[in-house]
Each structure stands twice: as structure tokens, then as C-alpha cells.
Design a protein around this motif. Structure first.
Motif, PDB file in Angstrom:
ATOM      1  N   ALA A  40       0.809  -1.225   0.000  1.00 34.18           N
ATOM      2  CA  ALA A  40       0.000   0.000   0.000  1.00 34.18           C
ATOM      3  C   ALA A  40       0.836   1.266   0.000  1.00 34.18           C
ATOM      4  CB  ALA A  40      -0.943  -0.003   1.198  1.00 34.18           C
ATOM      5  N   ILE A  43       0.618   2.815  -3.486  1.00 33.49           N
ATOM      6  CA  ILE A  43      -0.655   3.184  -4.127  1.00 33.49           C
ATOM      7  C   ILE A  43      -0.456   4.485  -4.908  1.00 33.49           C
ATOM      8  CG2 ILE A  43      -2.988   4.048  -3.654  1.00 33.49           C
ATOM      9  CD1 ILE A  43      -3.203   1.982  -1.433  1.00 33.49           C
ATOM     10  N   VAL A  47       0.227   0.655  -7.998  1.00 33.62           N
ATOM     11  CA  VAL A  47      -0.650  -0.106  -7.105  1.00 33.62           C
ATOM     12  C   VAL A  47      -1.969   0.632  -6.943  1.00 33.62           C
ATOM     13  CG1 VAL A  47      -0.971  -0.981  -4.754  1.00 33.62           C
ATOM     14  CG2 VAL A  47       1.265  -1.164  -5.860  1.00 33.62           C
ATOM     15  N   ARG A  49      -5.801   0.317  -4.827  1.00 37.48           N
ATOM     16  CA  ARG A  49      -6.631  -0.394  -3.854  1.00 37.48           C
ATOM     17  C   ARG A  49      -7.902  -0.859  -4.564  1.00 37.48           C
ATOM     18  NH1 ARG A  49      -6.473   3.082  -0.190  1.00 37.48           N
ATOM     19  NH2 ARG A  49      -5.067   2.098   1.299  1.00 37.48           N
ATOM     20  N   TYR A 114      -5.287  -5.342  -3.460  1.00 36.75           N
ATOM     21  CA  TYR A 114      -4.624  -4.378  -4.334  1.00 36.75           C
ATOM     22  C   TYR A 114      -4.359  -5.012  -5.691  1.00 36.75           C
ATOM     23  CZ  TYR A 114      -3.582  -2.889   0.406  1.00 36.75           C
ATOM     24  OH  TYR A 114      -3.694  -2.578   1.736  1.00 36.75           O
ATOM     25  N   GLN A 164      -8.018   5.899  -2.747  1.00 36.57           N
ATOM     26  CA  GLN A 164      -6.703   5.585  -3.312  1.00 36.57           C
ATOM     27  C   GLN A 164      -5.599   6.332  -2.577  1.00 36.57           C
ATOM     28  OE1 GLN A 164      -6.018   3.217  -5.562  1.00 36.57           O
ATOM     29  NE2 GLN A 164      -8.192   2.663  -5.612  1.00 36.57           N
TER      30      GLN A 164
END
Length: 350
Positions: A40, A43, A47, A49, A114, A164
Motif C-alpha cells: 500500500a 498506491i 498499485v 486499492r 490491491y 486511493q
């Protein structure tokens, strides 16, 4: 780890850049965070979510074509190549049932997820990764060269969450339950064990008697269990390979159990790892983390179900192996002979 001690996403990314060759799980352990927090931290940088519930994820996975399914515990990684389909939802337990990908899913532990994309010399590497409340990996779906990469972008758009923001809060990790026995109920355990008609009844029996799987094995005695030497795990794999029989190999965490149903052709030991490296099935097993092994026999309506089950030093189940008993593919007699020949554990004085 207290909240004030958790590194920021920027610090996590810097640590990842300093250790580019460490696997994600090992890097997370080194930093002192969960694997979900490691993922995470990126992100917005490859990446996203996404929705975590299997009722949403499994139909999406079907659109990706041939992929690799991965489920693991600390000491064992189970990888199967195939296509997701035949999903059976359920509020407490769900299933994916295909010849290649066979999963038992426990939706309450599918908490964070993810979509992960990286680019390198080999091109794009894409995966859907699911984690529990503590941020430990539950299940991962890795795209392969033969996957439908055009569908990836559509799937990502459908699964993408509104939130996000980088970073992830996680709950404290629950410790592995150690062996729970009630010796004064050993006779009741043996009597009820002999009456089983299905392997799924066993855990309900343990729960009724306030025990767990390993605790029950430790007090049941013959003819229900036989305590094996830790080296029996490798001996079993080598014997299955040599005999050319089919087996079922179960590896599972709190959120997902993944099953291989078939032969074992290629074994490649490497350091503490024993590796099954077959087309469509890989297993990576840390032999040095196997602390306790049991040969187990449970009565069923189709005859006795014989298994070899390995546990780590904390009492966590690493894997289970059974003989295949399908009509026209009955490996159980040969499997039974293999299990009978496995070395017993040395008797330790009380």
C-alpha cells in the motif's frame, strides 16, 4: 508495532529501494511491517486499492484467462496454474472448483486487496493480491504471458476502490493457536473419532471437546494417529515421486486453502527448501521449519482417509497430503503403503 513506530509510505518505499532483491514478505519482516503495508505504500505508483470480497474478485479473475494462483503460510508456498471458474459463494465459506485451481475461501478474512503492476526487462508483471485484517497475505493471482492482459485494464477499472490514499492501517496479528488437548476426554475423542463418516466432521468434534487439531493428535494414539519424524515429510515427497501416484496437497491460511490434485514429478532441493517444480504446480517447502509430523487416519463412508500433516514450532499447520480416491484414479492403496513406511518420531521421555 505501535502506530507512532510505523514508517511512512515514503520511508517504506526508500527501504524497498535499498533492498531490491528481497522478496516482499521478507522485506516487510525486515522493516517490521505487514506485507499489505509494504504494497500500500506504492498506491498511485503502480498499485491500486481494489475490492477485496471474493464475490467480487473471483468473477473478475475469471476474465483474466490462464493465471497462477498462490496461497501460502510461513513455511510453505503453493502455486497452481489454471483458469478461475465455477465459483460457489457463501457467507462463511466459498469455493473455486476446477481441475487446476481448487480453493476453499473464508470471506471474513479477505479484508484488504490491491492490483499491483510493475514494469521491467521482462515486460509488465501484474497481480491481484489479497490480505487479512493484519495485513498478511491470504491469496494472490499472478498474470502470466498467456493471460488476457487486455482484460486487466477492464478488471482494474471494475474493481478499483474510491479510496486511493497511500498507506494502510492494519489490525494486530493474532497469534497461532498452540496445541489444545483435554487429556481427560481422550477416551471420548477416540470413541467419537471411530464414528466419523466424513473428514469434515473432525474439526467439529475437536471444537465440541474444546481441543484443536494438533491437540487431538497428541492424545489420540493408535490406530488413529502415528507420530512421525520431521524427516518423514521429505521421505514422503520422494516416495510419491518415485511411485508416480497422485496425491492431494493442501496448504492454507486463515482466509484460503489451496489444493493440488495430481502427481509430483520434479523435486529440486535448494538449501532448506524442498521444491516441487512441475508444469502447472509448484510447491516451496521449508523443511527446517517442520517441527511435528503426524500420520492420521479418519474413517469415512468411502473408506479410511489417510493423511500426512506437518506443523511448525508454533503449532501452525503447514500442509496436509492425502491419497487421491477418485473413481478410476485411486491412489489410496499405494499411498497407504507409503505412509506406513515413513519413519516414526523418536520416543521422548516424559
Amino acid at each position: 508495532m505501535a502506530d507512532q513506530d510505523v514508517p511512512t509510505p515514503e520511508q517504506i518505499r526508500a527501504a524497498a529501494a535499498d533492498h531490491p532483491n528481497l522478496r516482499a514478505r521478507d522485506l516487510a519482516d525486515k522493516i517490521g511491517i505487514s506485507e499489505a503495508q509494504l504494497v500500500a505504500a506504492r498506491i498511485g505508483q503502480g498499485v491500486s486499492r481494489i475490492a477485496a470480497h471474493p464475490d467480487v474478485l473471483m468473477p473478475a479473475a475469471e476474465r483474466l484467462g490462464e493465471v497462477m494462483a498462490l496461497t501460502r503460510v510461513d513455511a510453505c508456498v503453493h502455486e497452481k496454474v489454471g483458469r478461475y471458474s465455477n465459483y460457489h459463494p457463501g457467507p462463511h465459506a466459498a469455493m473455486v472448483l476446477t481441475e487446476e485451481i481448487d480453493l476453499r475461501i473464508f470471506p471474513s478474512h479477505w479484508v484488504h486487496a490491491y492490483a499491483v503492476e510493475t514494469h521491467g526487462e521482462q515486460g509488465a508483471r501484474r497481480s491481484l493480491q489479497v490480505f487479512d485484517a493484519a495485513g498478511d497475505a491470504v491469496h494472490k493471482i499472478h498474470l502470466r504471458e498467456a493471460s488476457d492482459h487486455d482484460a486487466w485494464h477492464v478488471v482494474l477499472a471494475d474493481l478499483r476502490s474510491e479510496d486511493q490514499t497511500e498507506g494502510q492501517q492494519v489490525a494486530p496479528r493474532k497469534p497461532v493457536e498452540t496445541a489444545k488437548s483435554v487429556p481427560e476426554k481422550a477416551e471420548i475423542l477416540r470413541r467419537e473419532w471411530a464414528r466419523l463418516t466424513d473428514t469434515h466432521q473432525f474439526l467439529r468434534l475437536c471444537s465440541k471437546l474444546k481441543m484443536n487439531r494438533l491437540g487431538a493428535y497428541r492424545i489420540a494414539g493408535a490406530p488413529f494417529v502415528r507420530h512421525l519424524d520431521p524427516g518423514a515429510v521429505n521421505a514422503m515427497l520422494e516416495a510419491v515421486q518415485a511411485a508416480g501416484i497422485e496425491v492431494m496437497v493442501f496448504v492454507g491460511n486463515r482466509g484460503c486453502i489451496q489444493i493440488h490434485n495430481g502427481p509430483i514429478h520434479t523435486l529440486r532441493p535448494m538449501g532448506p527448501w524442498q521444491n516441487v517444480m512441475d508444469p502447472g504446480f509448484n510447491l516451496h517447502l521449508r523443511l527446517d521449519k517442520v517441527a511435528e509430523v503426524w500420520a492420521v487416519e479418519k474413517p469415512t463412508q468411502r473408506g479410511p482417509a489417510v493423511s500426512v500433516e506437518a506443523f511448525d514450532a508454533d503449532g501452525g499447520l503447514i500442509f496436509q497430503a492425502f491419497g487421491v480416491g477418485k473413481e478410476g484414479r485411486d491412489s489410496r492403496p499405494a499411498w497407504g503403503r507409503i505412509v506406513e513406511g515413513l519413519p516414526a518420531a523418536e520416543e521422548v521421555a516424559a
